[in-house]
Structures are given as structure tokens and as C-alpha cells.
Design a protein around this motif. Structure first.
Motif, mmCIF file in Angstrom:
data_model
loop_
_atom_site.group_PDB
_atom_site.id
_atom_site.type_symbol
_atom_site.label_atom_id
_atom_site.label_comp_id
_atom_site.label_asym_id
_atom_site.label_seq_id
_atom_site.Cartn_x
_atom_site.Cartn_y
_atom_site.Cartn_z
ATOM 1 N N GLY A 232 -18.215 44.131 -44.054
ATOM 2 C CA GLY A 232 -19.158 43.409 -44.887
ATOM 3 C C GLY A 232 -19.729 42.218 -44.132
ATOM 4 O O GLY A 232 -19.221 41.816 -43.086
ATOM 5 N N SER A 233 -20.778 41.639 -44.674
ATOM 6 C CA SER A 233 -21.465 40.539 -43.983
ATOM 7 C C SER A 233 -20.830 39.186 -44.240
ATOM 8 O O SER A 233 -21.129 38.209 -43.570
ATOM 9 C CB SER A 233 -22.937 40.490 -44.410
ATOM 10 N N ARG A 234 -19.961 39.109 -45.207
ATOM 11 C CA ARG A 234 -19.239 37.873 -45.472
ATOM 12 C C ARG A 234 -17.944 38.272 -46.150
ATOM 13 O O ARG A 234 -17.818 39.399 -46.633
ATOM 14 C CB ARG A 234 -20.041 36.932 -46.381
ATOM 15 N N SER B 140 -13.635 40.815 -51.207
ATOM 16 C CA SER B 140 -14.954 40.264 -51.524
ATOM 17 C C SER B 140 -15.886 41.358 -52.019
ATOM 18 O O SER B 140 -15.696 42.546 -51.743
ATOM 19 C CB SER B 140 -15.567 39.603 -50.288
ATOM 20 N N SER B 141 -16.929 40.955 -52.738
ATOM 21 C CA SER B 141 -17.933 41.921 -53.194
ATOM 22 C C SER B 141 -18.673 42.521 -52.008
ATOM 23 O O SER B 141 -19.087 43.685 -52.041
ATOM 24 C CB SER B 141 -18.919 41.246 -54.151
ATOM 25 N N PHE C 24 -10.125 38.597 -43.805
ATOM 26 C CA PHE C 24 -11.306 38.718 -42.972
ATOM 27 C C PHE C 24 -12.204 37.488 -43.032
ATOM 28 O O PHE C 24 -13.353 37.536 -42.628
ATOM 29 C CB PHE C 24 -12.118 39.954 -43.379
ATOM 30 N N THR C 25 -11.693 36.356 -43.529
ATOM 31 C CA THR C 25 -12.499 35.148 -43.581
ATOM 32 C C THR C 25 -13.002 34.807 -42.173
ATOM 33 O O THR C 25 -12.235 34.762 -41.225
ATOM 34 C CB THR C 25 -11.680 33.967 -44.127
ATOM 35 N N PRO D 176 -28.114 37.758 -49.933
ATOM 36 C CA PRO D 176 -26.659 37.842 -49.854
ATOM 37 C C PRO D 176 -26.004 38.702 -50.931
ATOM 38 O O PRO D 176 -24.910 39.225 -50.719
ATOM 39 C CB PRO D 176 -26.229 36.374 -49.968
ATOM 40 N N HIS D 177 -26.652 38.845 -52.083
ATOM 41 C CA HIS D 177 -26.038 39.591 -53.168
ATOM 42 C C HIS D 177 -26.672 40.966 -53.385
ATOM 43 O O HIS D 177 -26.230 41.706 -54.263
ATOM 44 C CB HIS D 177 -26.109 38.773 -54.462
#
Length: 303
Positions: free
Chosen positions: A114-116, A16-17, A121-122, A149-150
Motif C-alpha cells: 500500500g502507499s501508506r 491500514s485501509s 509497515f509504518t 489518498p483515499h
């Protein structure tokens, strides 16, 4: 044992980013501390009802390992773009993500997430899984967040630490002092108090208590807790903030202009249950800056 490195900064990678931002943030931490960076991707073979459609377990495992390698390579490239020459190792591991991270934490100086996320890691930072990592890790855990979020995580502003006078918050203060000094910024020790509770217990006569006297007494307690750390870090500016209300709400408000929030794993008084239930989820889910969770590892008060 999977190339575990003592004293490394470990970042969880999932494609994920958010994980890439966390890896870059972790790279900055590694650079500041003079530590190597270890990027880890954990994947688990899914339970499928129609294995023929997905291929054999070996084929599935090979595909997951290949994808993990691509994600790790992308994260490594992003870190090196910011910190050329940084020592970086990578590892793709087949295991349960929580178990793997807890094992990694036995050797790491800091684990960064990361935060999401997605992939292995889902849901890692939702509900009981996040609590399990924070509650059982052997080193501090940092969740990297931005103001939206971004957004990338902020790099200016003070470091905030939740201080409640409990032994558990000593480790948080120690970590926060080091972080503030490494970043060349000030530290704000935030302590909240309640008319009803004192040290996690009901006040005997809450309606008869004078709020002014309570605030003054709580400020004295905070000053006593911090004084040893001020002596240990004489060049660090430490501001004391004592306020009435809920700790998470105050930290979230002050976090709008901070670059890091540090809290202990457990506490008393206003910070009781910081990492249990809705309180921790609110801080992790809504903080406008990275959040570090520190289990007690320090005895004394730095004096």
C-alpha cells in the motif's frame, strides 16, 4: 520456511485501509495471472523502557500475533468479496519488514504494498526503506495508489512504462507489456530527453544541438528498443511518446489517465536515479495510479 510459495502474488498487510486496497489489487493480479495470493503481516517487538507496563515479551508477542491474525483475516475477506474462490494463504511473521519482504520476493512473482500504512509497515514507503525494498527485491514491486489518498486505484486507462534504452529498462518493458496484455489495454512507452544530457553524460556541444534532430534521434532509439517487444506481443497496441523534459514530471502528468506506471530500478539519461532520492519519492508519493518497480531480469529485447 514460513510457507513461502513459489510464484505467488504477495501483499504486505499492516491493518491500514491502504493495505486492504493493495490486497484487493493484488488479488486481481493473482486472478489475472492464475497465481495464488499470499497475504503477509510482519510485526517487530518494540524496544520499551518500561516492560512492566506492556507485559512480558511473550505477552507482547502473543498480542502482536493476535492482532496480525485479525488484520490478515480482514484483508482476506475483502479479497474474497471481489474474487470468490481465489487461493489465498496468510502468514504473520515476526521480523524486520524490509528483510521479510526481500525474502518473500525470492519466491514471489510480484510483491504488492500500500502507499501508506501503520503497524509493522509504518514508514515502509518513505526514504531509505522503500529504496531498500525496491533495490534488493528479487521480483517486481508494486505500490498501489489512487488519485487521492483515499481513492481506490484506477482500473481504466493505459499502462505507462519509462523507457530510456538502458538494459535496466528492458525488464520494465517486459513487465509492462505483460500487464497491458493481461488488462486488455494499450501500452505507452515514455521516453524523455534533455538538451544537456545524452545517455547520462553531458552533450559535448549542447548549445549547438538542434532540438528537432535530438527528438528524432531519440525516437529512433525508442523504436529500436520496443520493436522486439512488439513482435513478441503482436496484438498489443504500443504507443511511443518522446518528449523533452523531466521523466518523473511527464510520467506523473500521463499517469492522471493511466492505470499503472512501470519503471526500471535504475537507468541512464533521463531516468538515472529513478529510485534514488527525491525522484523516486516524488513518483511513489504523488503518482495518481499504482507504480511498479522492476529490477532487470530480462536479457535481450524480446526478439
Amino acid at each position: 520456511m514460513h510457507g513461502l510459495i513459489d510464484g505467488a502474488i504477495v501483499a504486505g498487510i499492516d491493518g491500514s485501509s491502504s493495505a486492504v486496497q493493495a490486497a484487493v489489487w493484488a488479488g486481481t493480479e493473482a486472478h489475472r495471472r492464475g497465481r495464488p495470493l499470499r497475504l503477509v503481516q510482519v510485526y517487530t517487538l518494540p524496544n520499551v523502557r518500561s516492560p512492566i507496563a506492556f507485559g512480558s515479551p511473550d505477552q507482547l508477542r502473543e498480542g502482536l500475533a493476535e492482532q496480525a491474525g485479525l488484520w490478515l483475516a480482514g484483508a482476506r475477506e475483502a479479497v474474497l468479496a471481489e474474487h470468490p474462490g481465489l487461493e489465498i494463504t496468510t502468514a504473520a511473521r515476526e521480523w524486520n519488514p524490509v528483510s521479510a519482504l526481500i525474502q518473500e520476493s525470492q519466491h514471489a512473482e510480484l510483491v504488492v504494498l500500500g502507499s501508506r500504512g501503520l503497524g509493522g509497515f509504518t514508514g515502509l514507503l518513505v526514504g531509505s526503506t522503500a529504496v531498500a525494498v525496491a533495490a534488493h527485491a528479487h521480483c517486481p514491486i508494486a505500490v498501489v495508489r489512487g488519485r487521492t489518498p483515499h481513492d481506490p486505484p484506477p482500473v481504466t486507462g493505459p499502462v505507462l512504462v519509462g523507457a530510456d534504452g538502458s538494459p535496466d529498462s528492458e525488464g520494465a518493458i517486459a513487465f509492462a507489456c505483460e500487464e497491458a496484455q493481461l488488462r486488455g489495454t494499450e501500452l505507452i512507452a515514455v521516453h524523455t530527453w534533455s538538451d544537456v544530457l545524452a545517455d547520462g553524460m553531458l552533450r559535448p556541444h549542447p548549445l549547438e544541438e538542434d532540438p528537432v534532430e535530438i527528438a528524432a534521434a531519440e525516437r529512433v532509439k525508442l523504436a529500436e528498443q520496443v520493436v522486439g517487444w512488439q513482435r513478441k506481443y503482436p496484438d498489443l497496441a504500443i504507443e511511443l511518446e518522446v518528449t523533452r523534459g523531466r521523466p518523473v514530471r511527464r510520467l506523473l502528468e500521463r499517469g492522471e489517465h493511466a492505470q499503472l506506471i512501470v519503471v526500471g530500478c535504475r537507468g541512464r539519461g533521463g531516468f538515472t536515479g529513478m529510485l534514488l532520492g527525491s525522484t523516486s519519492q516524488a513518483l511513489i508519493a504523488h503518482s495518481p495510479c499504482p507504480v511498479a518497480v522492476v529490477r532487470p531480469q530480462v536479457t535481450g529485447n524480446g526478439s
